[in-house]
Design a protein around this motif. Structure first.
Motif, mmCIF file in Angstrom:
data_model
loop_
_atom_site.group_PDB
_atom_site.id
_atom_site.type_symbol
_atom_site.label_atom_id
_atom_site.label_comp_id
_atom_site.label_asym_id
_atom_site.label_seq_id
_atom_site.Cartn_x
_atom_site.Cartn_y
_atom_site.Cartn_z
ATOM 1 N N GLY A 180 -3.601 8.207 3.745
ATOM 2 C CA GLY A 180 -2.593 8.164 2.690
ATOM 3 C C GLY A 180 -2.957 9.007 1.490
ATOM 4 O O GLY A 180 -3.696 9.991 1.590
ATOM 5 N N ARG A 181 -2.463 8.605 0.337
ATOM 6 C CA ARG A 181 -2.670 9.365 -0.896
ATOM 7 C C ARG A 181 -4.136 9.361 -1.304
ATOM 8 O O ARG A 181 -4.838 8.360 -1.128
ATOM 9 C CB ARG A 181 -1.839 8.778 -2.038
ATOM 10 N N SER A 182 -4.575 10.466 -1.875
ATOM 11 C CA SER A 182 -5.956 10.567 -2.351
ATOM 12 C C SER A 182 -6.098 10.143 -3.802
ATOM 13 O O SER A 182 -7.214 9.908 -4.276
ATOM 14 C CB SER A 182 -6.445 12.007 -2.211
ATOM 15 N N LEU A 199 1.145 6.993 10.876
ATOM 16 C CA LEU A 199 1.156 6.323 9.576
ATOM 17 C C LEU A 199 1.167 7.342 8.445
ATOM 18 O O LEU A 199 1.911 7.198 7.464
ATOM 19 C CB LEU A 199 -0.071 5.421 9.442
ATOM 20 N N LEU A 200 0.335 8.375 8.570
ATOM 21 C CA LEU A 200 0.292 9.415 7.549
ATOM 22 C C LEU A 200 1.651 10.071 7.380
ATOM 23 O O LEU A 200 2.135 10.264 6.254
ATOM 24 C CB LEU A 200 -0.756 10.470 7.931
ATOM 25 N N ASP A 240 7.603 8.883 2.615
ATOM 26 C CA ASP A 240 7.961 7.700 1.832
ATOM 27 C C ASP A 240 8.772 6.708 2.660
ATOM 28 O O ASP A 240 9.723 6.089 2.188
ATOM 29 C CB ASP A 240 8.741 8.093 0.564
ATOM 30 N N ILE A 241 8.351 6.568 3.941
ATOM 31 C CA ILE A 241 8.956 5.598 4.858
ATOM 32 C C ILE A 241 7.979 4.432 5.019
ATOM 33 O O ILE A 241 6.768 4.636 5.114
ATOM 34 C CB ILE A 241 9.236 6.247 6.233
ATOM 35 N N THR A 242 8.517 3.223 5.070
ATOM 36 C CA THR A 242 7.648 2.064 5.243
ATOM 37 C C THR A 242 6.944 2.140 6.591
ATOM 38 O O THR A 242 7.603 2.265 7.631
ATOM 39 C CB THR A 242 8.459 0.767 5.176
#
Length: 421
Positions: free
Chosen positions: A371-373, A398-399, A405-407
């Motif tokens: 995900g986000r760093s 997942l990434l 921006d999808i669950t």
């Protein structure tokens, strides 16, 4: 979006596919000359949630079987002469303390089970044909080993992995190629797990990523990253240096991520867990048709797995944090050859064996960062350790969902970078 993926191991290639399939314009930068040429090249290829949780190299070395303890630390982790390794070991002990193990095991299982479903879906929908073995048999050489095996199996009960306890005779019936002279007390069989050739899978997925428009650039070393609304990469190709901007950058570079992220203020506790493998042609013999394993064989006492890969056998072992000295490598190779010859004598043409050593980028809790760093425009998919192949397809999906921006389809608690801030 224009997305750069840095690294073309199994994680980078599956990430490139998922992002390209989602409609992004993807460019993959790889410093080597081919995909899956580093830690993804010739590892054991174990593929299953139970193996990922209970019988990964660190789980075995970490005393799940209560073996190889030195000053109450696992031999694979006791590296007090290396300050960085010692610090990492303390983080490993904290992450794996008894009070935290239940939740940690469930997180590992959730990701591995989801990823196996994603891999199966891709295999079917894309008609992928690659080397695979079904079933995992974990053997116990003595009554004491059987007791340790039962304690380890309790983890499988907690996470809901199906298994069966076998007597020595049942084990030999399941694996008729086993040496009848070797000591065998019993076993645990995991019918839903197995092993696969991750490098072969990566090459197949790369082709489909390219059909979706992904571009692969080889012999391209990323020297630096500049975060921002349009993050920039500084890339070296031979004597040339160039800077290129993207809408997002995804790091799948394993250990190399440390040098790229540290100047930006993000220091992840990544360390290389080294392992090695021996791959040799299977001796084909009409007189002895059962040479070699029918399924995957795990010998936790010696930390060795033996896998059939098409017409070859691959024995893997030697897990150790922060590298193997020449003496340790020689000892690990000797132990690996010994286990192969003890369990399946004469089954492999070891005179022409290919020997390999690789370092799996591992975080103290055994989970990756996805995900986000925390740095604008920079995303992470790294730190998968020895189970990178097991969790690659799920991690990539997942990434892709997070970038869009999808669950996500599963709970991703415990996979973010914030746990290391």
């Amino acid at each position: 979006m224009r997305i750069a993926v840095v690294g073309a191991g199994i994680i980078g290639v599956t990430s490139a596919y998922e992002l390209a399939a989602a409609g992004h314009q993807v460019t993959v930068f790889e410093q080597g000359g081919s995909i899956a040429a580093g830690a993804s090249f010739a590892h054991a290829g174990l593929d299953g949630a139970g193996c990922a949780v209970a019988w990964s190299p660190l789980a075995v070395a970490g005393g799940l079987f209560g073996l190889a303890l030195r000053s109450r630390l696992p031999a694979a982790l006791a590296m007090s002469t290396n300050p960085g390794s010692a610090t990492w070991t303390l983080k490993w002990l904290r992450a794996n303390r008894k009070a935290a193990q239940h939740e940690l095991h469930h997180r590992q299982h959730r990701l591995a089970a989801y990823s196996r479903a994603c891999t199966a879906e891709l295999t079917q929908s894309l008609h992928l044909d690659f080397e695979r073995s079904s079933g995992v048999t974990v053997v116990a050489r003595s009554a004491a080993d059987s007791q340790r095996l039962l304690r380890a199996s309790a983890v499988l009960d907690q996470i809901g992995v199906r298994y069966k306890q076998l007597t020595a005779d049942e084990c030999r019936s399941l694996e008729p190629g086993l040496n009848p002279q070797v000591a065998l007390h019993g076993a645990v069989h995991l019918p839903d797990e197995g092993a696969g050739n991750s490098r072969e899978f990566a090459h197949l997925i790369k082709q489909h990523a390219q059909r979706q428009g992904a571009r692969f650039v080889f012999s391209a070393q990323v020297l630096a990253i500049q975060p921002g609304a349009q993050p920039e990469l500084t890339v070296a190709r031979g004597a040339e240096r160039q800077r290129e901007a993207f809408d997002a950058v995804v790091l799948c570079t394993g250990l190399a991520s440390r040098d790229l992220l540290a100047p930006l203020g993000l220091k992840l506790p990544l360390i290389g867990v080294c392992g090695l493998s021996v791959t040799a042609a299977l001796r084909l013999d009409e007189i002895h048709p059962h040479l070699g394993p029918a399924s995957v064989l795990l010998d936790p006492r010696h930390g060795v797995s033996i896998v059939r890969a098409g017409n070859r056998l691959r024995a893997s072992g030697g897990a150790r944090v922060a590298g193997l000295s020449r003496t340790q490598e020689a000892a690990a190779l000797k132990s690996t050859y010994r286990a192969l010859n003890e369990w399946f004598p004469g089954a492999a043409r070891t005179a022409q064996a290919q020997q390999w050593q690789g370092a799996s980028p591992t975080l103290p809790d055994g989970l990756p960062v996805i995900g986000r760093s925390g740095l604008t425009g920079i995303w992470l998919n790294l730190g998968h350790g020895s189970v990178g192949w097991t969790v690659s397809c799920g991690s990539a999906r997942l990434l892709s969902a997070l970038i869009a921006d999808i669950t996500p389809e599963i709970n991703i608690e415990g996979l973010g970078v914030d746990r290391f801030r």
